[in-house]
Scaffold this active site. Sequence first.
Site, mmCIF file in Angstrom:
data_model
loop_
_atom_site.group_PDB
_atom_site.id
_atom_site.type_symbol
_atom_site.label_atom_id
_atom_site.label_comp_id
_atom_site.label_asym_id
_atom_site.label_seq_id
_atom_site.Cartn_x
_atom_site.Cartn_y
_atom_site.Cartn_z
ATOM 1 N N ASP A 258 0.319 -11.452 6.721
ATOM 2 C CA ASP A 258 1.120 -11.113 5.459
ATOM 3 C C ASP A 258 2.828 -10.608 5.863
ATOM 4 O O ASP A 258 3.749 -9.426 4.726
ATOM 5 C CB ASP A 258 0.432 -9.526 5.349
ATOM 6 C CG ASP A 258 0.319 -8.874 6.360
ATOM 7 O OD1 ASP A 258 -0.716 -9.828 7.043
ATOM 8 O OD2 ASP A 258 0.049 -7.637 6.060
ATOM 9 N N ASN A 259 2.987 -10.124 7.266
ATOM 10 C CA ASN A 259 4.080 -10.037 7.594
ATOM 11 C C ASN A 259 5.565 -10.947 7.363
ATOM 12 O O ASN A 259 6.250 -10.491 8.353
ATOM 13 C CB ASN A 259 4.556 -9.120 8.977
ATOM 14 C CG ASN A 259 3.224 -8.292 8.463
ATOM 15 O OD1 ASN A 259 3.345 -7.200 7.276
ATOM 16 N ND2 ASN A 259 2.635 -7.349 9.341
ATOM 17 N N LYS B 176 10.159 2.465 0.477
ATOM 18 C CA LYS B 176 9.183 1.944 1.203
ATOM 19 C C LYS B 176 8.385 3.686 1.299
ATOM 20 O O LYS B 176 8.958 4.520 1.801
ATOM 21 C CB LYS B 176 9.571 1.021 2.645
ATOM 22 C CG LYS B 176 8.387 1.173 3.403
ATOM 23 C CD LYS B 176 8.161 0.158 5.136
ATOM 24 C CE LYS B 176 7.582 0.279 5.552
ATOM 25 N NZ LYS B 176 7.566 -0.914 6.764
ATOM 26 N N ASP C 137 9.058 -6.511 8.043
ATOM 27 C CA ASP C 137 7.883 -5.392 8.298
ATOM 28 C C ASP C 137 8.008 -5.516 9.956
ATOM 29 O O ASP C 137 6.187 -6.089 9.649
ATOM 30 C CB ASP C 137 6.767 -5.931 8.191
ATOM 31 C CG ASP C 137 6.047 -5.593 6.502
ATOM 32 O OD1 ASP C 137 7.381 -4.516 5.816
ATOM 33 O OD2 ASP C 137 5.106 -5.705 5.680
ATOM 34 N N GLY D 214 -0.085 6.611 1.536
ATOM 35 C CA GLY D 214 1.129 5.765 0.315
ATOM 36 C C GLY D 214 2.438 6.163 1.166
ATOM 37 O O GLY D 214 3.325 5.882 0.815
ATOM 38 N N GLY E 157 0.815 -1.351 0.356
ATOM 39 C CA GLY E 157 0.598 -0.035 -0.246
ATOM 40 C C GLY E 157 0.761 1.191 -0.059
ATOM 41 O O GLY E 157 1.012 2.457 -0.391
ATOM 42 N N ARG E 158 2.034 1.269 0.199
ATOM 43 C CA ARG E 158 3.043 1.914 0.702
ATOM 44 C C ARG E 158 4.404 1.819 0.306
ATOM 45 O O ARG E 158 5.887 2.306 -0.023
ATOM 46 C CB ARG E 158 2.875 3.146 1.611
ATOM 47 C CG ARG E 158 3.421 2.058 2.971
ATOM 48 C CD ARG E 158 3.666 2.920 3.911
ATOM 49 N NE ARG E 158 3.401 2.034 5.298
ATOM 50 C CZ ARG E 158 4.182 2.122 6.472
ATOM 51 N NH1 ARG E 158 3.959 3.564 7.055
ATOM 52 N NH2 ARG E 158 4.087 1.359 7.316
ATOM 53 N N ARG F 162 14.383 -0.787 1.427
ATOM 54 C CA ARG F 162 14.794 -1.632 1.944
ATOM 55 C C ARG F 162 15.348 -2.948 1.142
ATOM 56 O O ARG F 162 14.894 -2.614 -0.080
ATOM 57 C CB ARG F 162 14.177 -2.169 2.880
ATOM 58 C CG ARG F 162 12.826 -3.272 3.158
ATOM 59 C CD ARG F 162 12.044 -3.775 3.818
ATOM 60 N NE ARG F 162 10.632 -4.504 3.028
ATOM 61 C CZ ARG F 162 9.638 -4.228 4.043
ATOM 62 N NH1 ARG F 162 9.165 -3.246 5.003
ATOM 63 N NH2 ARG F 162 8.758 -4.320 2.924
#
Length: 481
Positions: A243-244, A105, A253, A118, A84-85, A168
């Site tokens: 998701d991480n 990021k 994350d 974002g 998302g960002r 990153r």
Amino acid sequence: MQFNPRYPTLSPKLFHHQQPVPLKGAKSGHFNEALANQLNWSEEDKQSWIEICSGQKTFAEFEPLAMVYAGHQFGQWAGQLGDGRGLLIAQILDRNNQTIDLHLKGAGSTPYSRMGDGRAVLRSTIREYLAGHALNNLGVPSSHSVGFTSSEQGVQREKLERGAMLLRTSDCHIRLGHFEWINQYQSELLPEFTQKCIEWHYPECLEAEQPILAFAHKVIQRTAVMIAKWQLVGFAHGVMNTDNLNITGSTLDFGPYGFMERFRPNWINNHSDHHARYTYQQQPSIGHWNLWNWLNNLAPLRPENYEKEQWKEALTECLEHYEPTFLEHYKLGLSQKMGLPSFHKDSFDCAMAFLRILQTEQLDYTQSFIRLQNKKYEVIKDDCLDRRQFESFLSQYEHIRQGQDIVELNAAMQTANPVYILRNHMMQKAIELAEKNDFSEVERLFTLLSQPFKKQVKFETSADLQPLPSDVPEVMVSCSS
Ligand code: AMP
Ligand code: MG
């Protein structure tokens, strides 16, 4: 730089191509030259790192993209998520010929931003930058960062904060949640996607009789090892949603993470974790939960020669290796930290007795191991209310060490016990100064954490070593970033 743009060869349903949206007036934050060298950055790219780390310059060899994925957040199905960002802005070969993702990021909103703007704020960018550096140098597999930039452009969180962008690196941005998204929304993509994951990340599994089971085994093994390493250095990820976590078992994350100070296994670092799901002590079992959840996504890949039940059992069997792998690595690491022989039948009990003392006496996790290493037994005892408990531990400890190869045990301690960890108050100071455009404290912590096992009198301050006074509550970190 040598490019290996392999993610864009997947189905376009899995990503969205777009360019970053630069922040206005981006300025230098910090740059990790050693990492750039490891990634074979050209001199020209090093010269223009600020443009690259602020989204003003992208590479002709790679069209930036946002990935789509899904996930379980705090144990609940969250549906479609995605970058998302952040954008994957390149896949390059490092000096070891390993493919590394460059992920920017805070690069602006994407079709997966949902309600988000974002952006990333300077506070969380510095936190991620320093922690990735710390974890890598502590020997914990993790994303790392080439650098970050900061801007006067405001980003609204609980209050208006300075915006920033972080470049990153990770060996993998494919999350457990990628599989969840595919199964839920585009299940026909599963066989090819899985095949690519194996080819890219576990090519040795292609030789196995059942590559998918071999792959599952490896993902489970690497995750178990990663979490064992977290526990050993006292790291709490803070937001272990599916998701991480990625499929290569390298830390990703970690927004509201923390390095534990006083030893409190049920410590919560994430301010938003109301049900204490992601406490330090829960991490191994949450890892298991996430992997169990992920394995269900491999069920549709049943080979023809397997009955349904048989395939389910084979997948479940893979997970049975999780706990023994975790325990093996945790126990070995703990005995190294303690300076005890791993093969001795009483070593683990003795280590547990030490941890119980740290817990009941609320002692600093990192410093207590350093004191043990430096034979400062009296100093530890002086900090204890129940001195008898410590004396009884010490007599067992010395008894086990008697007649062992002490030189070897002491040497192991020195490679297992960091002098420095990234305490919240250290980071807080670095952030406050950086928000006034002074990055000297970021630089100092970066130097200190480049060699966390080595005493660096020249760069340390007494606060870096000190546990917070026992009447000062630890900082809980906001999830907003
Ligand atoms: P996290 O828990 O920080 O890894 O984020 C969970 C999801 O929210 C991911 O899909 C992120 O890309 C997304 N996200 C987090 N913060 C933002 C933001 N400021 N703008 C857009 N998306 C965001
Ligand atoms: Mg995330």
